[in-house]
Enzyme design. Structure first.
Site, PDB file in Angstrom:
ATOM      1  N   PHE A 112      39.947  32.051  34.601  1.00  0.00           N
ATOM      2  CA  PHE A 112      38.992  31.537  35.589  1.00  0.00           C
ATOM      3  C   PHE A 112      39.271  32.064  36.988  1.00  0.00           C
ATOM      4  O   PHE A 112      38.405  32.016  37.865  1.00  0.00           O
ATOM      5  CB  PHE A 112      38.972  30.005  35.566  1.00  0.00           C
ATOM      6  CG  PHE A 112      39.832  29.331  36.587  1.00  0.00           C
ATOM      7  CD1 PHE A 112      41.163  29.071  36.352  1.00  0.00           C
ATOM      8  CD2 PHE A 112      39.293  28.943  37.815  1.00  0.00           C
ATOM      9  CE1 PHE A 112      41.953  28.443  37.303  1.00  0.00           C
ATOM     10  CE2 PHE A 112      40.069  28.311  38.775  1.00  0.00           C
ATOM     11  CZ  PHE A 112      41.406  28.069  38.513  1.00  0.00           C
ATOM     12  N   LYS A 113      40.464  32.609  37.217  1.00  0.00           N
ATOM     13  CA  LYS A 113      40.788  33.148  38.531  1.00  0.00           C
ATOM     14  C   LYS A 113      39.805  34.252  38.951  1.00  0.00           C
ATOM     15  O   LYS A 113      39.606  34.480  40.143  1.00  0.00           O
ATOM     16  CB  LYS A 113      42.208  33.705  38.555  1.00  0.00           C
ATOM     17  CG  LYS A 113      43.298  32.735  38.102  1.00  0.00           C
ATOM     18  CD  LYS A 113      43.445  31.561  39.051  1.00  0.00           C
ATOM     19  CE  LYS A 113      44.739  30.786  38.865  1.00  0.00           C
ATOM     20  NZ  LYS A 113      44.815  30.004  37.625  1.00  0.00           N
ATOM     21  N   ASP A 114      39.212  34.934  37.978  1.00  0.00           N
ATOM     22  CA  ASP A 114      38.241  35.984  38.308  1.00  0.00           C
ATOM     23  C   ASP A 114      37.046  35.446  39.086  1.00  0.00           C
ATOM     24  O   ASP A 114      36.447  36.170  39.883  1.00  0.00           O
ATOM     25  CB  ASP A 114      37.702  36.647  37.029  1.00  0.00           C
ATOM     26  CG  ASP A 114      38.735  37.537  36.356  1.00  0.00           C
ATOM     27  OD1 ASP A 114      39.546  38.154  37.067  1.00  0.00           O
ATOM     28  OD2 ASP A 114      38.705  37.627  35.117  1.00  0.00           O
TER      29      ASP A 114
END
Ligand SMILES: *Cc1c(COP(=O)(O)O)cnc(C)c1O
Length: 496
Positions: A112-114
């Site tokens: 989810f960091k993207d």
């Protein structure tokens, strides 16, 4: 709109300054002085847009010193066609009844960091061009696994930037390590440290406030910045997907505009769930915010008692991105709930620094209890959640998402409310293939990560993301491991 610091209310900076600096001089975190509000009809309008349109609508409320052209360029670049493996960018999958999974891991590094780190390089280069033209920016990252790779991928070969990532040698999955150590790009470096994530994070924080570092970098025309979720540029893109998820829930008929939606978030540094809180504060009808932790359940205890106590065993779990005992972004919540009381926040953070504890008192705890619920599960609980979700709903989730699923099930057992719920899914199951397969069947010891992924894919019919499969043939570029006391030397090496 201006931003202030959680530890000094007299600070007043633009969003470009906040994003460029990463952290305020006295160690506080940047927060908006006030929050923009979305009315019911605003939400109705935003729901008509695609993800890119929604992102522009939300970001323009916060980054008021960016021109519309600048924002367009940033957002169009970050979420361009082909970067995310879903047209919706962050799609919702219904698992039956009130249970919905918000897939936040469809980006280039499968975590989810993207969602934020595809955008941050655009925001940061646009911001630093305004604030410190012609200076080079060195991004320092402490990672529990996923931030490092996502930041490397976002910043690789971006003009006027360099990036240095520190990760705990024994605190990340094989796949996460390979993702980082094989990173391409001329402006990147990666170093493991002996220690855990908190050591890495503390090391990076102390480099930011180190005078010798500041001096040397100053001479070299280099400015430090952060890609960790202490940077406002990381948080603001995360608010977008909660607004967007609510819009999707009204568009697909699950909710009528105005009806509440609960959110369950697998939590580490408190960034993701804080973004959900901020969305709620803006007027998105979010009901309960359920904070899910693994065996490192310092947040569960805090949210249930009002006392933060990091003096406890640290566990290395199968959900390594949540193996954290100091959740940095909690500071932002405390600032907000205390009515922007920088003195009290400073006191609490000093307590945390000195003794590892603080107690926010009755008034604060009452507010926290109203907004949040919390729970945790250990590795066995996560295993069981992976197996049951796959057996009963034919959905394969990773170990972090599994923690949230388990905590959601606990929540539903105790609370009989009938509220559609979004569970944030934070990583592809193939980033943690071994643990995920072990939840479904015994795994022979001698298999490598790629063989395990193949078996998992055959068993479940879920495709392996290509960017993970192709790591098998990539060369390892970075193999340094350093003592945490020596992290500073790695920084100097970057500017030589
Ligand atoms: C970073 C991460 C988390 C924790 O998110 P925070 O914003 O730090 O609370 C959870 N799951 C995965 C897979 C992550 O990469």
């Amino acid at each position: 709109m201006f931003y202030t610091s959680t530890r000094d209310k007299s600070v007043k900076v633009t969003s470009a300054q906040a994003i460029t600096m990463g952290i305020s001089k006295e160690g506080g975190l940047f927060v908006p002085q006030e929050f923009p509000q979305l009315s019911k009809s605003d939400i109705e309008q935003i729901a008509k847009l695609d993800y890119i349109g929604r992102a522009k609508a939300i970001l323009s409320l916060y980054l008021t010193d960016f021109s519309q052209e600048e924002l367009d360029k940033c957002v169009n670049g970050a979420y361009a066609k082909g970067k995310f493996s879903s047209k919706a960018v962050a799609p919702i999958v219904n698992l039956g009844g009130n249970t919905n999974i918000l897939e936040l891991w469809r980006g280039p590094t499968c975590a989810f960091k993207d969602m934020a780190l595809q955008l941050l390089p655009y925001l940061l280069t646009t911001a630093s061009a305004k604030v410190i033209p012609d200076k080079q920016v060195l991004i320092l990252v402490a990672t529990s696994g996923d931030t490092g790779k996502a930041a490397l991928e976002g910043f690789k070969d971006v003009d006027l930037t360099k990036i240095l990532v520190f990760y705990p040698e024994d605190g990340v999955s094989e796949m996460q390590k390979l993702q980082m150590t094989t990173q391409q790009g001329d402006n990147v470096s990666v170093c493991a440290i002996y220690g855990n994530f908190d050591d890495a994070q503390n090391g990076v924080k102390s480099i930011f406030t180190n005078k010798e570092v500041a001096e040397k970098l100053g001479k070299a025309g280099v400015v430090l910045s952060s890609a960790n979720s202490i940077n406002w540029g990381r948080l603001v893109p995360q608010i977008v997907y909660y607004v967007s998820a609510y819009c999707d829930m009204i568009s697909n008929g699950t909710l009528k505009n105005g009806e509440p939606m609960n959110v369950v978030v697998p939590t580490g540094n408190f960034g993701n769930i804080l973004a959900a809180y901020y969305a709620k504060k803006m007027g998105v009808p979010i009901g309960k915010l359920v904070c899910a932790s693994n065996a490192n359940n310092v947040l569960t205890d805090f949210l249930k008692t009002g006392k933060y106590d990091r003096n406890r065993s640290f566990y290395t779990t199968t959900s390594p991105s949540m193996d954290i005992l100091i959740s940095s972004n909690l500071e932002r919540l405390l600032f907000d709930l205390s009515g922007n009381d920088d003195e009290r926040v400073k006191e609490w953070m000093n307590g945390l620094d000195k003794n590892g504890v603080y107690d926010v008192g009755e008034d604060m705890f009452a507010k926290i209890k109203e907004l949040f619920d919390a729970g945790f599960c250990d590795d066995n609980g996560a295993k069981k959640a992976i197996k049951e979700t796959f057996d009963n709903q034919k959905y394969l989730c990773d170990t972090h998402t599994a923690v949230a699923v388990d905590v959601y099930n606990q929540y539903v057992k105790v609370n009989s409310e009938d509220v559609p719920t979004i569970i944030a899914s934070t990583a592809s199951p193939y980033k943690f293939s071994k643990s995920v397969l072990e939840a479904l069947q015994p795994v022979p010891q001698e298999l490598d990560e790629f063989e395990i992924s193949e078996i998992l894919s055959k068993k479940t019919g879920v495709e392996i993301p290509q960017q993970l499969a192709e790591l098998k043939s990539k060369k390892v570029r970075f193999s340094d491991v350093c003592e945490k006391e020596n992290m500073i030397k790695q920084v100097f090496a970057m500017i030589e």
